[in-house]
Design an enzyme around this catalytic site. Structure first.
Site: not given
Length: 838
Positions: A385, A507-509
């Protein structure tokens, strides 16, 4: 007078003991000495004649208590054991998924900031931007070549997919294997190289960078190399690196978005016939969506909850989240339909499976990987991330700045370049700040990951900060471009970035939850020097061992809190004058001291908040979010100092650094003030306000005079503009939409003296500028310009006309997509109805 001096001396010495986290024995000795001294002075009639006896008795009592507490057994019995018992009952047990998330990755500079006493050498020890010769050659060779091949409008409008010749080049050059080591056929590039390569592609095409980014982030390649069996590595890694296999990873489902651990996808251990023989395996039922590359994938990585009701594996029934690889096509797996995210071309779609059987050796890691899926994901995400989305978010801010500075200098209104208007200077300065800060934080974090760190907390804050700053910069770019940015078409170079903003935010949290839940909630436990040790000790099965561990952690925590109370008050009263700074700081020494001062304040507020709110911090998300903002500003200011020094502290960048640093401290102050203004415990609220702001809120944002200088420095070609936008794709081909800007900017700046002559002549009535007159011909006739100068200006005007032009279409060119969009919408409704019915 003498008594006042004595009181100040006592306060100073006690504060020093607290800051140095002195042991109880030293406190006891110090108090005893001062009590005896004051008692002697009082008896002699020199000072404290009316209070020396009370001070003496108080000193004796405190000395006795401190000496008693210095003995572990007494301390445990009177203090730590009662506290330990209360916490043991009150604290909710940390689940396996929570524990995996907390313990994933590493801590480093983030922990230094949480302590309130950052070690500057730890920051300076992180390398700058370092690439190997091979990595630099790839960035300047195949990556540059790929960018030249890409046409944003062609991808997202004409084709609505990434064409085969682009895929072929990506595969042939090894773009899909940057993360995979050379041992298994990949490029084995560093995190810094991956970040810069992704950023350069992203500055040219948001669609193309997604195709490269996904295989090089959380997915089958990384998971198999780190956790797979040797057989899985031999089977999958080389084909993935060479692009012979296209991966996707299914994590998000209709009912498990940000709360991915609450997935409803299940696997049941069972035996079935598979490829002609009875096989121990898993029956899967799953529903995933938003899966990037799914429509073109040849292998699916899948996350699911695994159960063994018949105990075929000999253990418990609920085995936990598990990961597996499924080659496509495979019986029972439905794949290939597409979502249409933000109208972009990158392949993204749902994956469904009903009664899908896979052998047990398709589990990533084999039997040893059963139930380890969440741990695998969190460990990979803690580093991944920090790379992909920060790279593309940073590149987008730099690309937006480059085109907007050019356009603002080229575009004239009211007789001058719009870049010279104060109303335009303001958003331009914000864009400069976002580009400078994002690149500073991206480079620092990528360097950490390249060293082998997995900065879970930093990666969370970096993802939300870079994408939020990207959003702000794109918004400012759109405002400055006006109608040019609104009208889509081949000439529009901002629409793609504008459409992709919500994708990066989500996305990705999702940023909302990353900010309000993850950054501080995870950070305070992971980075606090004592808190997690106390929690783990309180939850130990062996109560005696737990008490011993808790006693050590609790004492350390108490001294840590005293140090932060004293340090915060002292440094905020003295304006950070005596705060720590590295050697040879030169101009930056002031900002190092302010960062140390702010770090101490943050450590105090964070520590007290965590102690008072405990598990309630999960629901106090406004406070948690503001603390995340405060912590982010500390990290970003660290990154600014690192970048400015690594760049050689160029004088031309000094105003930019100053503006960014001032605004960082101002935003830090706003975040802490927001926490205290809304603090749920009134008494503590008042005390913290005194400690954090004893002289009021002293930091101010960068003044208009500074932002003016910054904005004007970047609207001309030169080193400042180039350094701010380094490592993105820069085109100078006048036939390219973005390249046209670069060519025109150079010529406009060179022609500005001629433009001033023309404006002066126009005001004097010598020439007229409208569609009915050739003002350049008139300028030659009136001796305002020479014939050569008029030719130069005619070329400039033609270029300006091309720059400010927007696209228009025949009506039938715009009606075609309606049928496609309508069909997709009806399919989506049908799918939603199907899910609801189930």
């Amino acid at each position: 007078m003498f008594e006042g001096v004595m009181i100040l001396a006592v306060a100073w010495l006690f504060g020093l003991l607290a800051i140095r986290q002195a042991p109880a024995v030293l406190w006891a000795v110090t108090i005893a000495v001062f009590a005896a001294l004051i008692n002697g002075l009082g008896q002699a009639g020199i000072a404290f004649p009316n209070s020396y006896a009370a001070i003496g008795w108080t000193g004796a009592i405190l000395t006795s208590i401190l000496l008693a507490l210095s003995y572990a057994q007494i301390r445990k019995t009177l203090v730590t054991k009662p506290v330990f018992s209360v916490l043991r009952r009150a604290l909710p047990r940390i689940s396996e998924t929570e524990s995996a998330a907390i313990e994933a990755g590493t801590v480093g500079w983030d922990a230094e900031l949480f302590t309130g006493r950052p070690d500057w050498q730890a920051l300076r020890a992180v390398p700058g931007i370092e690439l190997s010769h091979e990595e630099r050659a790839f960035l300047e060779g195949p990556t540059e070549q790929l960018c030249k091949m890409l046409s944003d409008w062609d991808l997202r409008h004409n084709r609505r997919e990434i064409p085969e010749h682009i895929w072929a080049f990506i595969k042939e050059q090894g773009f899909l294997g940057m993360l995979i080591s050379k041992r298994y056929g990949g490029l084995g590039f560093s995190a810094q190289a991956q970040s810069l390569i992704l950023g350069k592609i992203g500055s040219r095409s948001a669609d193309a960078v997604v195709a490269v980014m996904v295989p090089n982030s959380l997915g089958p390649g990384e998971l198999v190399e780190k956790y797979g069996t040797e057989e899985q590595k031999r089977r999958w890694l080389k084909p993935l690196a060479k692009g012979e296999e296209i991966p996707c990873f299914g994590l998000t489902g209709p009912h498990s978005g940000s709360d991915a651990a609450d997935m409803r996808d299940v696997g049941i251990v069972c035996e079935r016939e598979f490829e002609g023989r009875k096989t121990l395996g898993i029956k899967l039922d799953f529903e995933k969506r938003y899966i990037t590359l799914a429509p073109v994938a040849t292998v699916v990585g899948l996350a699911f909850k695994l159960y063994d009701p018949d105990r075929l594996l000999g253990g418990k029934e609920a085995l936990g989240i598990t990961l597996a690889l499924i080659p496509i096509p495979h019986e029972g797996v439905e794949i290939g339909r597409r979502h249409y995210p933000s109208g972009m071309a990158f392949p993204n779609g749902p994956i469904r499976g009903r009664d899908v059987f896979i052998p047990l050796d398709w589990v990533i890691g084999g039997k040893a990987g059963i139930g380890q899926g969440w741990k695998f994901l969190m460990e990979c995400l803690s580093a991944g991330r920090a790379i992909s989305l920060p790279a593309t978010g940073t590149a987008a801010t730099k690309a937006a700045l480059r085109v907007t500075t050019a356009y603002a200098r080229i575009r004239h209104q009211f007789g001058l370049p719009i870049a010279h208007m104060e109303g335009i200077e303001e958003p331009l300065a914000r864009m400069v700040e976002n580009a400078y800060v994002n690149e500073a934080a991206r480079a620092l974090t990528a360097a950490m990951v390249s060293k082998g760190e997995k900065p879970a907390v930093i990666s969370a804050l970096l993802k939300y900060q870079t994408t939020e700053r990207q959003r702000a910069s794109i918004r400012d770019a759109m405002d400055i471009h006006g109608g040019k940015a609104i009208c889509d078409g081949p000439k529009n170079y901002l629409q793609s970035a504008y459409r992709m903003v919500p994708v990066g935010i989500t996305v990705e949290g999702a940023n909302i939850l990353t900010r309000s839940l993850m950054t501080f909630g995870q950070g305070v436990i992971r980075c606090h020097p004592w808190l997690y040790q106390e929690i783990k000790a309180a939850q130990m099965q062996d109560q005696a061992a737990g008490l011993a561990a808790f006693d050590q952690a609790f004492c350390g925590h108490f001294k840590y809190m005293l140090a932060n109370i004293s340090g915060s008050l002292f440094h905020n009263l003295t304006g950070g004058l005596f705060a720590s700074q590295p050697e040879n700081g030169k101009y930056t020494s002031y900002w190092y001291r302010q960062l140390a001062r702010a770090s101490r304040t943050f450590a105090l507020v964070a520590d007290v908040t965590a102690a008072l709110l405990g598990g309630k911090i999960k629901i106090k998300q406004k406070i948690s979010g503001r603390l995340a903002d405060a912590f982010s500003e500390l990290y970003l200011l660290s990154s600014l100092l690192k970048r400015y020094e690594d760049d050689g502290m160029p004088e031309a960048d000094r105003d930019i650094f100053e503006m960014c640093a001032r605004n960082a401290m101002y935003r830090f102050q706003l975040a802490i003030a927001g926490v205290l203004d809304n603090y749920p415990v009134p008494l503590i609220k008042g005390l913290l306000r005194v400690l954090a702001f004893p002289l009021g809120r002293r930091f101010k944002p960068a003044p208009d005079t500074l932002t003016h200088k910054v904005a004007q420095a970047v609207v001309v070609p030169g080193e400042v503009r180039d350094r701010l936008t380094r490592d993105i794709y820069v085109c100078r081909d006048p036939q390219d939409t973005v390249g046209l800007l670069e060519v025109t900017l150079d010529k406009v700046v060179k022609a500005e003296p001629l433009m001033r002559y023309l404006r002066k002549a126009e005001r004097a009535g010598k020439i007229r500028r409208d569609y009915a007159h050739d003002w350049l011909k008139q300028a030659v006739e009136q001796n305002v310009l020479s014939a050569a100068e008029a030719d130069q200006m005619r070329e400039v005007e033609e270029l300006i006309g091309r720059v400010i032009a927007v696209d228009d279409f025949a009506p039938e060119e715009l009606t075609g997509p309606k049928a496609i969009i309508g069909k997709a919408a009806s399919s989506s409704v049908a799918d939603e109805n199907k899910i609801a019915a189930e």
